[in-house]
Design an enzyme around this catalytic site. Structure first.
Site, short mmCIF file in Angstrom:
data_model
loop_
_atom_site.label_atom_id
_atom_site.label_comp_id
_atom_site.label_asym_id
_atom_site.label_seq_id
_atom_site.Cartn_x
_atom_site.Cartn_y
_atom_site.Cartn_z
N LYS A 70 -23.71 9.19 -43.38
CA LYS A 70 -22.61 9.07 -44.05
C LYS A 70 -22.37 8.77 -45.36
CE LYS A 70 -18.37 9.03 -45.02
NZ LYS A 70 -17.98 8.31 -46.56
N GLU B 25 -8.41 -10.60 -43.95
CA GLU B 25 -10.10 -10.24 -44.45
C GLU B 25 -9.64 -9.61 -46.28
OE1 GLU B 25 -13.37 -6.96 -43.81
OE2 GLU B 25 -14.72 -8.37 -44.42
N CYS C 69 -19.82 -8.95 -45.61
CA CYS C 69 -19.28 -8.77 -44.17
C CYS C 69 -18.62 -10.13 -43.35
CB CYS C 69 -19.76 -7.57 -42.67
SG CYS C 69 -20.72 -7.94 -42.91
N GLU D 23 -19.43 -2.15 -36.28
CA GLU D 23 -19.70 -2.99 -37.49
C GLU D 23 -18.65 -3.41 -38.27
OE1 GLU D 23 -22.30 -5.38 -35.97
OE2 GLU D 23 -23.49 -4.19 -35.55
#
Ligand code: NAD
Length: 498
Positions: A191, A401, A302, A267
């Site tokens: 996906k 973040e 990331c 993750e």
């Protein structure tokens, strides 16, 4: 091999490209059963590229049923030699289609064409190839039992793996899941992010051409709260392999608990510290690396080194050098090969980044560089490299973040203090320390709470080493033999010897 295409060449190719927005189920392209679609938009100019199938629970149910059947019935897929041959072919097809795939990636999510061409696509092919080559090098075990028994420990695939991935490195993040999951013999449903589905859709056809049996690899484009959730709650999916935000990762773990206790490999996000001690030898080199570590890929990384921790005695000089380097990352047309920064993935993400920049100013950080939306290409989502100085560890821009090109500079007086600041976060994905003293570096590496620590570099690594986080950055590991092992189950076979 160097590519000599110009922006005009890429533009011409883009205009000639045929875009496919369909799902890939049971070895065929198809629409969502509902017929629903959503627009896939080029963030560099706001234009619609193609309508994409918006899959939902009905499509997820179909794909899972087909995946289960294919997994149970394909004798070929159960044969390691077959999988190796097919996946090597897939890696080769990704390489031979690298210009087309790179163009799709750049048009779809805005990154510079050179990054797509020289980083994302080769890394994706390399990951598939590496895992293919490892298939016949992983052995089972014979347990050290008494002589009248034989204990065999064999590795078996887990079954149906749903890989749910983000938009920042669409094909590469997908490959980090698909490579080991297929190599281990699973059936995989991918996906992709609704913001970047095009390379995943194209990959499906390449996988079929390579010889992956129908139903073993399927692609379901659509939204997280529809098809993503349906896969995560599905009673016949064995694994959710996820890369994405911490907030969604936490939801997926709950879905696993609410449904069939499927495995979840997470993750997730990061707020990575990059520690620069005063004793580093080449400040220019370190400044170049620090700028690249936050501005590469528009900061949508990331492991972006979004917190720069600098020893006080060199702070002013070092920040000047980082700002001089930031200039090289001024956004450009993503199709221009010399652009080192492209467009932000979409309007909501652009507004989110600008919101954090505003918050940084409101909370008293000093805006030293950038901070503005740019009209690099009309209708596009662009923001320049941004540097905040005088940031304190409790400020929002030092804690959350941002996932954009925004650097928060925090100063420290001792390495102990730097480590304390570095570890004062919910995240633990990556960290770096720069020093010419190896003892200091190793001490820091041990104490930093992080899945990976870089010494005198930022972001290094290859397929041989695991990639993943601790704390709320997740619990899985991509890459290396450890990720291949993750996608298999240990089974014990106990034999009595007469
Ligand atoms: P996201 O969490 O919003 O979305 C990731 C994927 O999850 C998408 O495919 C999305 O459609 C899907 N999703 C969203 N809600 C869902 C739900 N309720 N159920 C099932 N699926 C759902 O993340 P994003 O914005 O696409 O990506 C950015 C994030 O990814 C950042 O936090 C970044 O740090 C992280 N990331 C982590 C790594 C890593 O290796 N640790 C690598 C790349 C990106």
């Amino acid at each position: 091999m160097a590519n000599t295409l110009t922006a005009a060449d890429w533009q011409q190719r883009a205009e000639a490209l045929t875009f496919n927005g369909q799902a890939f189920i049971g070895g065929e392209y198809c629409d969502a059963v509902s017929g629903e679609v959503f627009d896939c938009i080029n963030p560099a100019n706001g234009q619609v590229l193609v309508s994409v199938a918006s899959c939902d629970q009905v499509d997820a149910d179909n794909a899972v049923r087909i995946a289960r059947e294919a997994f149970r019935q394909s004798e070929n897929w159960a044969n390691p030699g077959f999988r190796k041959k097919v996946l090597l072919k897939l890696a080769q097809l990704i390489s031979s289609h690298r210009e087309e795939l790179a163009l799709l990636e750049t048009l779809d999510m805005g990154k510079g064409i050179s990054d797509s061409l020289y980083v994302d696509i080769p890394a994706s092919a390399n990951c598939i190839r590496w895992n293919a080559e490892a298939i016949d090098k992983v052995y089972g075990e014979v347990a050290p039992t008494a002589n009248n028994h034989l204990g065999l420990v064999v590795r078996e695939p887990l079954g149906v793996v749903a890989a749910i991935v983000p938009w920042n490195f669409p094909l590469m993040m997908a490959s980090w899941k698909i490579g080991p999951a297929l190599a281990a013999g699973n059936a995989v449903i991918l996906k992709p992010s609704e913001k970047s589905p095009l390379t995943a859709i194209r990959l499906a056809q390449l996988a079929k051409e390579a010889g992956v049996p129908d139903g073993i690899f399927q692609v379901l484009p659509g939204f997280g709260h529809t098809v993503g959730q349906a896969l995560a709650l599905h009673m016949d999916v064995n694994v959710i392999a996820f890369t994405g935000s911490t907030a969604v990762g936490k939801q997926l773990i709950q879905y696993a608990g609410q449904s069939n206790m499927k495995r979840t490999f997470m993750e997730c996000g990061g707020k990575s510290p990059n520690i620069v001690c005063a004793d580093v030898e080449n400040l220019d080199k370190v400044a170049a690396a620090a700028a690249s570590a936050i501005f590469y890929n528009q900061g949508e990384v990331c492991i972006a080194a979004s917190r720069l921790l600098v020893e006080n005695s060199i702070r002013d000089e070092f920040v000047e050098k980082v700002m001089a380097r930031a200039e090289k990352f001024m956004p450009g047309n993503p199709l221009e090969p010399s652009s080192r920064m492209g467009a932000i993935v979409d309007q909501p993400q652009l507004q989110r980044v600008l919101g954090y920049i505003g918050k940084g100013c409101d909370e008293g950080a000093r805006l030293r560089y950038g901070g503005e939306q740019l009209d690099t290409v009309a209708g596009g989502c662009f923001v320049g490299p941004t540097v905040f100085d005088n940031v304190t560890p409790e400020m929002t821009i030092a804690r959350e973040e941002i996932f954009g090109p925004v650097l928060a500079v925090i100063s420290f007086d001792s390495l102990e203090e730097a480590i304390e600041i570095a570890n004062d976060t919910d995240y633990g994905l990556a960290a770096a320390v720069w020093t010419s003293n190896i003892n200091k570096a190793l001490k820091a590496a041990r104490k930093l709470e992080s899945g990976q620590v870089f010494i005198n570099n930022y972001g290094g690594g290859d397929m041989t080493v695991p990639f993943g986080g601790v704390k709320q950055s997740g619990n899985g590991r991509d890459k290396s033999i450890h990720s291949l092992e993750e996608y298999s189950e240990l089974k014990t076979i106990w034999i009595e010897i007469e």
